[in-house]
Design an enzyme around this catalytic site. Sequence first.
Site, PDB file in Angstrom:
ATOM      1  N   HIS A  18      -6.848   3.278  -7.024  1.00  0.00           N
ATOM      2  CA  HIS A  18      -5.218   3.463  -6.279  1.00  0.00           C
ATOM      3  C   HIS A  18      -4.407   2.299  -6.544  1.00  0.00           C
ATOM      4  CE1 HIS A  18      -6.083   6.285  -2.842  1.00  0.00           C
ATOM      5  NE2 HIS A  18      -7.377   5.860  -3.028  1.00  0.00           N
TER       6      HIS A  18
ATOM      7  N   LYS B 114       6.654   0.172   4.941  1.00  0.00           N
ATOM      8  CA  LYS B 114       5.443   0.180   4.090  1.00  0.00           C
ATOM      9  C   LYS B 114       5.298  -1.118   4.226  1.00  0.00           C
ATOM     10  CE  LYS B 114       7.950   2.199   0.549  1.00  0.00           C
ATOM     11  NZ  LYS B 114       7.101   3.169   0.177  1.00  0.00           N
ATOM     12  N   ARG B 115       4.053  -1.269   3.396  1.00  0.00           N
ATOM     13  CA  ARG B 115       3.281  -2.914   3.332  1.00  0.00           C
ATOM     14  C   ARG B 115       4.390  -3.646   2.750  1.00  0.00           C
ATOM     15  NH1 ARG B 115      -0.088  -4.645  -0.775  1.00  0.00           N
ATOM     16  NH2 ARG B 115      -0.096  -2.551  -1.632  1.00  0.00           N
TER      17      ARG B 115
ATOM     18  N   LYS C 195       7.087  -3.546  -4.209  1.00  0.00           N
ATOM     19  CA  LYS C 195       7.656  -2.543  -3.335  1.00  0.00           C
ATOM     20  C   LYS C 195       9.202  -2.642  -2.764  1.00  0.00           C
ATOM     21  CE  LYS C 195       3.345  -1.213  -1.002  1.00  0.00           C
ATOM     22  NZ  LYS C 195       3.337   0.129  -1.269  1.00  0.00           N
TER      23      LYS C 195
ATOM     24  N   THR D  40       2.554   7.949  -0.265  1.00  0.00           N
ATOM     25  CA  THR D  40       2.421   8.829   0.703  1.00  0.00           C
ATOM     26  C   THR D  40       3.614   8.872   1.936  1.00  0.00           C
ATOM     27  OG1 THR D  40       0.713   7.791   2.168  1.00  0.00           O
ATOM     28  CG2 THR D  40      -0.062   9.140   0.509  1.00  0.00           C
TER      29      THR D  40
ATOM     30  N   LYS E 179       5.868  12.174   3.537  1.00  0.00           N
ATOM     31  CA  LYS E 179       6.138  12.300   4.954  1.00  0.00           C
ATOM     32  C   LYS E 179       7.629  12.560   5.214  1.00  0.00           C
ATOM     33  CE  LYS E 179       1.971   9.533   5.732  1.00  0.00           C
ATOM     34  NZ  LYS E 179       1.557   8.404   5.625  1.00  0.00           N
TER      35      LYS E 179
END
Length: 814
Positions: free
Chosen positions: A355, A543-544, A549, A651, A655
């Site tokens: 991952h 998100k985290r 990110k 993911t 969504k």
Amino acid sequence: MKSITKDEFMQALETKAQRMFGRTMRTASKSQIYRSVALVVRDLVMERWAYGRELYHESSSRQLCYLSMEFLMGRALGNNLLNLEIEDVLQSVCVDLEVDLEDIRNEEPDAGLGNGGLGRLAACFLDSLSTLGLPAHGCGIRYEYGLFKQKIIDGYQIELPDSWLEDGNVWEVAVPEETEVVKFGGYVERVQQGKKVRYKHRGYQSVKAVPYEVPVLGYQSPLVNSLRLWAARATTHLDMSLFGQGKYMHALEEKELAEVISKLLYPEDTHPEGKALRLKQQYFFVSASIQSVVRNFKLEGHAIHDFACKRVIQINDTHPALAIPELMRILMDQEGLGWEEAWEITTKTFAYTNHTVMEEALEKWPEQIFQELLPRLWQIVYEINERFCKDLWAKYPGDWDRIASMAIIGDKQVKMAHLCIVGSFSVNGVAQLHASILKEMVFNQFFQVFPEKFKGITNGVTFRRFLLKANPDLSALITEKIGGQWILDSVKLKEFAAYAKDPEVCQRVADIRLVNKKRLAAYILDHNNIVVDPHSIYDVQIKRLHEYKRQLLNVFHIIHLYNKLLENPGLEMQPRTFIFAAKAAPGYRMAKLIIKLIHSVGQTINSDKRINDRLKVVFLENYRVSLAELIIPATDVSEQISTAGKEASGTGNMKFMLNGALTIGTLDGANVEIEEEVGAENIFIFGLTSALVNRYYQRGDYDPLAIYHNNSALKQVLDQLVNGFFNFEQQDMFREIYHGLLYGNGGMADPYFLLKDFAEYCEAHDRINTNYGNSDSWWEKSIINIAHAGRFSSDRTISEYNEQIWKLNKVAAK
């Protein structure tokens, strides 16, 4: 299976309230109503579960065990109502009782069993496995406390205990009769028994692993799979002699030390004690799981030599890697097999999903801790490494550097990703780009040795939870136009594209979005005391919180827009509401500082009357699945802006797309495939590609200072971090961010290329501003995104896993 009528539900509900709480439904509290409703639904679930177990019993097909450190399940009530197809029945009951179904749902805590995409993916997979009728069960840890409950105080993240089990869990069933024993520490004694050598574990400390099972229903499927969660319990409850002497804490010490294993998801591991606890957690749940799998396999009457024919075990990232040597231990020490046969069975049983491409996320354990805690597994891993290195020497004689870089044990560390690759028959990435990076860069040397093992299977999300449940009005519109087959056959969604230019459908999609935005606006007002305009663009990044990110890039653009509005109050700009939700790891200083910056920027912008509320910044605390279900259907713009090549798949992007949000993002992870599906005109792509990012890393000639001096807008934003613009009282509060981007904080400056991508990111947002102003074009793009989301269903993902890796047979109804 038999359903339930409204009258039957009402009667069952009254009976539960009376027998459980001594109340009628008219006098019961909200909590008691929730538990009564959940217990009625639970009875229906149990009936289907019992039937599903019969199907298992009568089937002799291969079964899957899915090992994961996380299962981010969210709330169970709504999902079970959906899969039982009785939500309308309960809604009608609630109307008669004059209670709000949403209030009942909100009484249920989110299960604290995961943190981010890894755990949410595992939950989606369990849903799809049941829906597709594939025999499988998940195995993880029954954490007493989740990661943490996030509280924001004065802009700072505060971590509070997430005691989600405080009032029990209606949906689980304890199975104490299937308890396993897990052993730590001690030493290994080599014993000669005739011509065979046996290894005996002596002087160990044992911990009981007590299983709790949670049923996982599928949609319109008779099969109910299970999630088995292990709770740590001491083998002795209390030292009575110490207790009798008044040494109460010492009497309880052994019990507490044992049970801390399943107390908390991801304990801090920046110190040796934390590392040891994490390693204990990982071995605890894989040892219990593998013992259980072998035990049940034998109870079915199979010969141990046929294990790999009847069982397949998927390792979700490196956390469960110890399952490989644990199965070897059981096959050799308990079943009496020789090394060669045990290794052949093991390597035909395990498959590994990677991952991450982030070096720091590829787990490595210090030799000393590993050897002390797991002495027998250390011997087995050491032997696996010796044999593997010997094979490498035969293939690459004299190439010491290659062998050293591929070894499982090296630099006084045990490299878990290497163990997974060597001990598995399949290694898969979670997006096509990610799989290419694994083969060409991260694990290239392994790919050269085992090219047949490597695969790419793009992640997916369950449409039942994230569209059918989270956005029922949009789901109803889609079903009205193309029928309901899309719920089980996601490819059918493409038929909705025929309505992309239909003015009536576009308007209805817009109206549904507005209703969802008003609902989110009410939540924001209630929880943040901020008024946001539902007619503004809802631009969302949830998100985290991690530097790769790039929430920071998002913040820089917000500051840039704010500066433009101050300079030109008449600027043509669609009103924007920027929404963040994220947790930072407790020990991740920079991530927590970014959260503080978001709040400082938001406080400045939200209170500035000069910009007439044309910009708002909102940070929603304590991000979780149920909050995502509220945010995603209300989103116009989905921020998927990680540094190219760093996000394995994502993911969240799927969504949002499924609900009609348009993506702004880099060519990273599944964004690449989203662009392939919708076309470049229906997504807002910007920034470096993964190849260019890698080229900068290799050349080492990236110069963020030059970009800073040559881009006046960016320079203004960065200077505002350190001139007191957002925190006059503590002007140096954000200097660490400033310094890290321009000069590096002990490493490469701007390692995630925020400054390099800033200009293109702003240009992409300018395109969003223009497109949103053209309503017809925007909603056409939105419908095209919805229609092409079928590729990103977890049903499709699971079907590919099954075709390429697991080879399970569908369990059919009798």
